[in-house]
Design a protein around this motif. Structure first.
Motif, PDB file in Angstrom:
ATOM      1  N   MET A  59     -20.284  -2.052  25.736  1.00  0.00           N
ATOM      2  CA  MET A  59     -20.934  -2.800  24.671  1.00  0.00           C
ATOM      3  C   MET A  59     -21.508  -4.098  25.241  1.00  0.00           C
ATOM      4  O   MET A  59     -20.759  -4.953  25.720  1.00  0.00           O
ATOM      5  N   ASP A  60     -22.824  -4.221  25.205  1.00  0.00           N
ATOM      6  CA  ASP A  60     -23.489  -5.426  25.703  1.00  0.00           C
ATOM      7  C   ASP A  60     -23.515  -6.459  24.581  1.00  0.00           C
ATOM      8  O   ASP A  60     -24.549  -6.704  23.950  1.00  0.00           O
ATOM      9  N   ASN A  61     -22.356  -7.070  24.357  1.00  0.00           N
ATOM     10  CA  ASN A  61     -22.176  -7.950  23.206  1.00  0.00           C
ATOM     11  C   ASN A  61     -22.006  -9.412  23.614  1.00  0.00           C
ATOM     12  O   ASN A  61     -21.131 -10.121  23.109  1.00  0.00           O
ATOM     13  N   LEU A  62     -22.846  -9.860  24.539  1.00  0.00           N
ATOM     14  CA  LEU A  62     -22.729 -11.218  25.051  1.00  0.00           C
ATOM     15  C   LEU A  62     -23.047 -12.279  24.001  1.00  0.00           C
ATOM     16  O   LEU A  62     -22.431 -13.338  23.975  1.00  0.00           O
ATOM     17  N   ASP A  63     -24.043 -12.008  23.166  1.00  0.00           N
ATOM     18  CA  ASP A  63     -24.523 -13.021  22.226  1.00  0.00           C
ATOM     19  C   ASP A  63     -23.813 -12.864  20.884  1.00  0.00           C
ATOM     20  O   ASP A  63     -24.093 -11.926  20.129  1.00  0.00           O
ATOM     21  N   ARG A  96     -15.592 -10.371  29.455  1.00  0.00           N
ATOM     22  CA  ARG A  96     -15.746 -10.438  30.909  1.00  0.00           C
ATOM     23  C   ARG A  96     -16.363 -11.753  31.398  1.00  0.00           C
ATOM     24  O   ARG A  96     -16.916 -11.821  32.489  1.00  0.00           O
ATOM     25  N   CYS A  97     -16.236 -12.792  30.614  1.00  0.00           N
ATOM     26  CA  CYS A  97     -16.862 -14.061  31.006  1.00  0.00           C
ATOM     27  C   CYS A  97     -16.267 -14.627  32.290  1.00  0.00           C
ATOM     28  O   CYS A  97     -16.959 -15.304  33.057  1.00  0.00           O
ATOM     29  N   THR A  98     -14.985 -14.361  32.545  1.00  0.00           N
ATOM     30  CA  THR A  98     -14.374 -14.831  33.798  1.00  0.00           C
ATOM     31  C   THR A  98     -15.091 -14.238  35.004  1.00  0.00           C
ATOM     32  O   THR A  98     -15.363 -14.942  35.995  1.00  0.00           O
ATOM     33  N   GLN A  99     -15.423 -12.949  34.928  1.00  0.00           N
ATOM     34  CA  GLN A  99     -16.132 -12.302  36.038  1.00  0.00           C
ATOM     35  C   GLN A  99     -17.531 -12.890  36.216  1.00  0.00           C
ATOM     36  O   GLN A  99     -18.005 -13.049  37.346  1.00  0.00           O
ATOM     37  N   ARG A 192     -27.374 -19.555  29.850  1.00  0.00           N
ATOM     38  CA  ARG A 192     -28.089 -20.501  29.011  1.00  0.00           C
ATOM     39  C   ARG A 192     -27.357 -21.837  28.964  1.00  0.00           C
ATOM     40  O   ARG A 192     -26.183 -21.927  29.321  1.00  0.00           O
ATOM     41  N   SER A 193     -28.052 -22.857  28.495  1.00  0.00           N
ATOM     42  CA  SER A 193     -27.450 -24.190  28.423  1.00  0.00           C
ATOM     43  C   SER A 193     -26.291 -24.244  27.437  1.00  0.00           C
ATOM     44  O   SER A 193     -25.427 -25.119  27.541  1.00  0.00           O
ATOM     45  N   ASP A 194     -26.233 -23.301  26.479  1.00  0.00           N
ATOM     46  CA  ASP A 194     -25.109 -23.264  25.539  1.00  0.00           C
ATOM     47  C   ASP A 194     -23.930 -22.456  26.076  1.00  0.00           C
ATOM     48  O   ASP A 194     -22.943 -22.230  25.373  1.00  0.00           O
ATOM     49  N   GLY A 195     -24.021 -22.002  27.324  1.00  0.00           N
ATOM     50  CA  GLY A 195     -22.919 -21.299  27.968  1.00  0.00           C
ATOM     51  C   GLY A 195     -22.974 -19.793  27.888  1.00  0.00           C
ATOM     52  O   GLY A 195     -22.179 -19.114  28.546  1.00  0.00           O
ATOM     53  N   VAL A 196     -23.888 -19.224  27.094  1.00  0.00           N
ATOM     54  CA  VAL A 196     -23.979 -17.764  26.970  1.00  0.00           C
ATOM     55  C   VAL A 196     -24.597 -17.189  28.243  1.00  0.00           C
ATOM     56  O   VAL A 196     -25.640 -17.655  28.700  1.00  0.00           O
ATOM     57  N   PHE A 197     -23.945 -16.194  28.797  1.00  0.00           N
ATOM     58  CA  PHE A 197     -24.462 -15.548  30.004  1.00  0.00           C
ATOM     59  C   PHE A 197     -25.619 -14.625  29.655  1.00  0.00           C
ATOM     60  O   PHE A 197     -25.651 -14.014  28.584  1.00  0.00           O
ATOM     61  N   LEU A 201     -27.523 -11.160  34.596  1.00  0.00           N
ATOM     62  CA  LEU A 201     -26.310 -11.358  35.388  1.00  0.00           C
ATOM     63  C   LEU A 201     -25.230 -10.363  34.989  1.00  0.00           C
ATOM     64  O   LEU A 201     -24.623  -9.711  35.849  1.00  0.00           O
ATOM     65  N   ALA A 202     -24.976 -10.241  33.686  1.00  0.00           N
ATOM     66  CA  ALA A 202     -23.903  -9.365  33.221  1.00  0.00           C
ATOM     67  C   ALA A 202     -24.158  -7.912  33.605  1.00  0.00           C
ATOM     68  O   ALA A 202     -23.233  -7.204  34.021  1.00  0.00           O
ATOM     69  N   GLU A 203     -25.384  -7.470  33.489  1.00  0.00           N
ATOM     70  CA  GLU A 203     -25.736  -6.093  33.844  1.00  0.00           C
ATOM     71  C   GLU A 203     -25.390  -5.801  35.294  1.00  0.00           C
ATOM     72  O   GLU A 203     -24.784  -4.777  35.622  1.00  0.00           O
ATOM     73  N   VAL A 204     -25.755  -6.694  36.191  1.00  0.00           N
ATOM     74  CA  VAL A 204     -25.520  -6.480  37.615  1.00  0.00           C
ATOM     75  C   VAL A 204     -24.030  -6.533  37.939  1.00  0.00           C
ATOM     76  O   VAL A 204     -23.501  -5.674  38.645  1.00  0.00           O
ATOM     77  N   VAL A 205     -23.346  -7.539  37.411  1.00  0.00           N
ATOM     78  CA  VAL A 205     -21.922  -7.689  37.699  1.00  0.00           C
ATOM     79  C   VAL A 205     -21.130  -6.508  37.151  1.00  0.00           C
ATOM     80  O   VAL A 205     -20.266  -5.942  37.837  1.00  0.00           O
TER      81      VAL A 205
END
Length: 324
Positions: A59-63, A96-99, A192-197, A201-205
């Motif tokens: 699930m690509d639920n970053l935002d 997965r924000c730590t990664q 982003r400046s608000d901290g959201v990845f 980046l997330a796709e590659v990691v």
């Protein structure tokens, strides 16, 4: 622009993996799946099963402003109704924000990223006025903060310094995707400046850390693939990137890509068989006399897919060839 060219024999002949095949389907839970989503899900599922591999669900639920937990359960139910059952646990990017932070630190140690405080609306205004070029993923960043870094106390995001050389990515359906990312995309935000990845980046990691060997997704993402490979090479220089296969994209009667943004109607699980047949037709598979339940249909199409993509010499586009 990304330039697809004819496959040479090294691309058209199936390369056996040293690693077991692991694929994935990675929807954004901002709304239910639609018919275009089903095409991507079906293609990635068939490729995994044709290779006797695993099909993961992520699930690509970053935002958090776009994604809802109730939508995730709807997507899982839609996939199950169409016989598309994932292997292993569901991966959620929000967990997965730590990664991602670890990856950013690694890029920072390489001087491969820099802080940026430019706002999206400022860049968009630059495009509208003709001062900034429009790229494949929005305004091509003009390098303002690379030349004049923001002060330490300024809220800022992080941008990736893309390489200047051409990136050449073999695509199993389209041929070679060749692109100078610095000219077509520019330096993308990774956080982003608000901290959201950012998705890039997330796709590659995620692909690297989940051991994804093959990415099968819609052709609308093909122009971003050289960028993703560039990021992968910076983060994981000793690991090959995944192989890529980009699938046909569905459009509505007005020529717009089927998407949640364009209000594509959600899949109706009550007509799962009809939905699957339509998706298989969009992929160029033979649905003549298609009968049986979803499981039987999926087995038939897995055998077809195996013949198309594991059967030795391929044409430039095996799916287009299958339609003829």
């Amino acid at each position: 622009m990304t330039q697809p060219v004819k496959c040479s024999s090294d691309l058209s002949t199936e390369t056996r993996h040293a690693r077991p095949y692991v694929g994935r389907f990675a929807p954004t839970p901002s709304g239910p799946l639609h018919q275009g989503s089903l095409v991507a899900a079906l293609g990635s599922y068939l490729d995994a099963k044709a290779h006797d591999g695993l099909w993961r669900l992520r699930m690509d639920n970053l935002d958090p402003q776009r994604c809802r937990t109730d939508t995730e359960s709807t997507i899982i139910e839609q996939l199950a109704a169409h016989g598309l059952h994932h292997d292993g646990p569901i991966i959620r990017q929000a967990d997965r924000c730590t990664q991602y932070r670890t990856a950013l630190r690694a890029l920072q140690q390489q001087d491969a990223i820099y802080r940026c405080c430019c706002r999206r609306n400022t860049l968009r205004a630059g495009v509208d006025s003709g001062r900034i070029a429009e790229g494949l993923a929005g305004p091509i960043y003009p390098g303002t903060c690379r030349r004049d870094p923001p002060s330490a106390d300024t809220q800022a995001g992080w941008r990736f310094s893309v390489p200047e050389e051409e990136i050449d990515v073999p695509d199993r359906r389209l041929g070679h995707l060749r692109q100078r990312v610095i000219e077509t995309v520019g330096d993308p935000l990774l956080q982003r400046s608000d901290g959201v990845f950012a998705y890039h980046l997330a796709e590659v990691v995620d692909n690297a850390e989940e051991g994804i060997t093959d990415v099968v997704r819609g052709a609308d993402l093909a122009p971003l693939t050289p960028l993703h490979v560039a990021i992968h090479r910076s983060l994981y220089p000793d690991r090959p990137p995944p192989r890529y296969l980009h699938l046909p994209v569905l459009y509505d009667a007005e020529g717009r890509k089927l998407s949640k943004t364009n209000l594509a109607p959600p899949l109706d699980p009550r007509i799962a068989r009809d939905n699957l047949v339509a998706a298989a037709q969009a992929l160029g598979l033979d649905t003549t006399g298609a009968g049986g339940d979803p499981a039987a249909l999926l087995q038939t199409w897995t055998d077809q897919w195996r013949a198309l993509f594991l059967g030795g010499e391929q044409t430039v586009d095996p799916l287009e060839s299958a339609r003829q």
